[in-house]
Design an enzyme around this catalytic site. Sequence first.
Site: not given
Length: 468
Positions: A9, A74, A76, A128-129, A182, A185-186, A189
């Site tokens: 990907g 790729v 989700a 993440s980043g 994650k 985390h989002n 965010e």
Amino acid sequence: MAQSFGLIGLAVMGENLALNVERNGFSIAVYNRSREKTDAFMADRAKGKNVKPTYSLEEFVSSLERPRRILIMVKAGKPVDMVIDQLRPLLDPDDMIIDGGNSLYEDTERRVQSLESTGFRFIGMGVSGGEEGALNGPSLMPGGTKEAYESIEPIVTKIAAQVDDGPCVTYIGPGGSGHYVKMVHNGIEYGDMQLIAEAYDLLKNVGGLDQKQLHEVFSEWNKTPELDSFLIEITADIFTKTDSGSGLPMVDVILDSAGQKGTGRWTVVSALDLGVPIPTITAAVNARITSSYKQERVAASKQLSGPSGKYEGDPSTLISMVRDALYCSKICSYAQGMALLGKASSEYGYSLDLGETARIWKGGCIIRAAFLNKIKKAYDQNPDLPNLLLAPEFIQTILDRQDAWREVLAIAAKLGIPVPAFSASLDYFDSYRRASLPQNLTQAQRDYFGAHTFERVDQEGTFHFSWF
């Protein structure tokens, strides 16, 4: 000679991770469904590097040293399952697939069970980043079996962001725990971004700050230990940009309709399933949804009027109060996210280390912030801390700032400025700090119309009252 790592990907995140892996001393093979994309990558960014292009999955798999380690980047959902199904017949026992996309944790649980039961290994890894983080060092959240993690540890500890107390990666836990962390985390965010947007709205439309002043305020805030963060930093930078065509501030020519890819909504759904209140994050998701009704809002603005007054106070006082409200609300957003992680950890057997989770968010990721050091310290001192609001570090912080926080909400309400995340955060704080809430009446109503019973404050047991 076989390559030590493989990546499928080559969108921007995939390209950048491939270059990150190669820069840190690991030879890499790459494959993309489109040959043109692979050729363009090799002719430009990968030119002269230890990157081997491949043009079929068979060639890709055969180019890797065993046991193979393959990172999938790729979209989700079904695309991940399609790639796994295509790879499966080509792999040998102990080969590993790593899903680095924003997959739903329940899908990751299913894939771990399916692949591990047939002799393969699978890691669901939150990354993440953004583009910059992928290239220069992201925060990585890998979940799966401990043995699977140990086999990729030499690579992920090198490519992750590096902070004062180590690389921003750790073994998260079993199953879909990496993608669950994650996801939350989002969610945090989402909350963080909405809170910043509300602060901007207040400073601009109540305080009357112009683009230059907004830049100066956010730049100053980014120098403080409370608000020093990636999102505050980029916000300050956004206010330095001007649209070349119109001469207007760049932010003012952007349509106020925010998109989302689903992780915030997933966080809200999971919190509802687990019975964990996350009102700040929920308000942020709802705010994005409301923003998408642009045409309706424009039409409504011509028929529905709000208050006509204006702020008569000192702008510098408003700036100070908004800063305090933002920090208190930010603490609530993180507190909600960490409480959700704690509940999911016990419910799903993840055994999450919340202090270590906060540590790996200190660099590389979108919510990286200086005050994550305080969160890590809080959990290091008390791993069983039920809520960050009870950490000594944050108790006094909010108590010292709550008057300003409340005043900001009063000003916003009086002038008709919506601050759903600020408001939800204060409601969360006030609900959590009160020994008594009005749900005794709710229970009375439920018992009245449905005989749902209730508990008493003065006796043990379950009761029903004959209301009629």
